[in-house]
Design an enzyme around this catalytic site. Structure first.
Site, short mmCIF file in Angstrom:
data_model
loop_
_atom_site.label_atom_id
_atom_site.label_comp_id
_atom_site.label_asym_id
_atom_site.label_seq_id
_atom_site.Cartn_x
_atom_site.Cartn_y
_atom_site.Cartn_z
N HIS A 118 45.34 93.37 52.62
CA HIS A 118 45.64 93.43 51.19
C HIS A 118 44.45 93.01 50.33
O HIS A 118 43.64 92.18 50.69
CB HIS A 118 46.84 92.52 50.87
CG HIS A 118 46.57 91.07 51.13
ND1 HIS A 118 46.03 90.23 50.19
CD2 HIS A 118 46.77 90.31 52.23
CE1 HIS A 118 45.90 89.02 50.68
NE2 HIS A 118 46.34 89.03 51.92
N HIS B 193 31.21 101.83 55.84
CA HIS B 193 31.79 102.31 57.09
C HIS B 193 32.40 101.12 57.82
O HIS B 193 31.69 100.19 58.20
CB HIS B 193 30.72 102.97 57.95
CG HIS B 193 31.24 103.57 59.23
ND1 HIS B 193 30.45 104.30 60.07
CD2 HIS B 193 32.47 103.55 59.81
CE1 HIS B 193 31.15 104.72 61.11
NE2 HIS B 193 32.38 104.25 60.99
#
Length: 213
Positions: free
Chosen positions: A140, A149
């Site tokens: 979250h 990446h």
């Protein structure tokens, strides 16, 4: 099963990452008409023909191909080529691979690859051209910059911030509320328990800066 057809799309790149991207785009319902690559040798990538170098992109756009996806693994190159695609007028859709779970509250930029099995939780922000690779987890309130990446199997806990073009390699773990600067590489299997600056290579358990880039 694939979704309804979404239209034609060209993929930039013809390496291993592009193969997975092509498969995911097809699953999402795109008709992948071809790849461009620095090596224009006639061949196929995941059953899709290599149709020339990036010099062909302007022609493809003028012929009515409206969508493109940059499937280049190098973060800085992917960001640069993605910007070129935008300048040429291509739309740069993002996609979710099979089995990915993405909260409806996640804000996703242009040209983002969310690979099979990835999980992205509530109120996370993903910048343009990012890759969330196979089975990676972003919890979250994360913030991932442009062309980040997150490697296969990496796990970012809640409220982690990752700067533009950084690479969190395979199997890394990042504890909550850590900040990783831009253009930083975190080596495979590392455990990040402290903030990391921009422009460094860090690895280990706990991850420590090894050298500047």
């Amino acid at each position: 099963m694939p979704n309804d057809p979404l239209g034609e799309i060209v993929v930039i790149g013809a390496g291993g990452h592009a193969k997975v991207v092509i498969e995911c785009l097809r699953h999402a319902g795109w008709n992948v008409i071809g790849c461009t690559d620095a090596d224009p040798t006639p061949r196929s990538c995941a059953g899709v023909p290599v149709i020339g170098t990036d010099d062909a992109l302007g022609r493809l756009r003028s012929e009515g191909v409206a969508n493109a996806f940059c499937a280049l693994g190098a973060n800085r190159l992917r960001e640069r080529v993605g910007g070129k695609l935008q300048d040429l007028g291509f739309a740069l859709p993002s996609y979710q691979g099979p089995g990915a779970i993405v909260s409806s509250t996640v804000r996703i930029g242009a040209g983002v690859a969310i690979m099979p099995g990835a999980v992205i939780n509530i109120d996370t922000v993903i910048g343009d051209f990012a890759i969330i690779n196979t089975n990676a987890n972003v919890d979250h309130d994360g913030v991932l910059g442009r062309a980040v990446h997150v490697g296969p199997g990496a796990a970012l806990a809640g409220e982690v911030v990752v700067g533009d073009r950084s690479f969190i390699a395979t199997g890394c773990a990042v504890i909550p509320q850590r900040r990783i600067g831009a253009d930083t590489i975190v080596g495979a299997g590392s455990v990040v328990v402290r903030d990391l600056p921009s422009g460094v290579i860090a690895f280990g358990n706990p991850a420590r800066v090894q050298r500047e880039l």
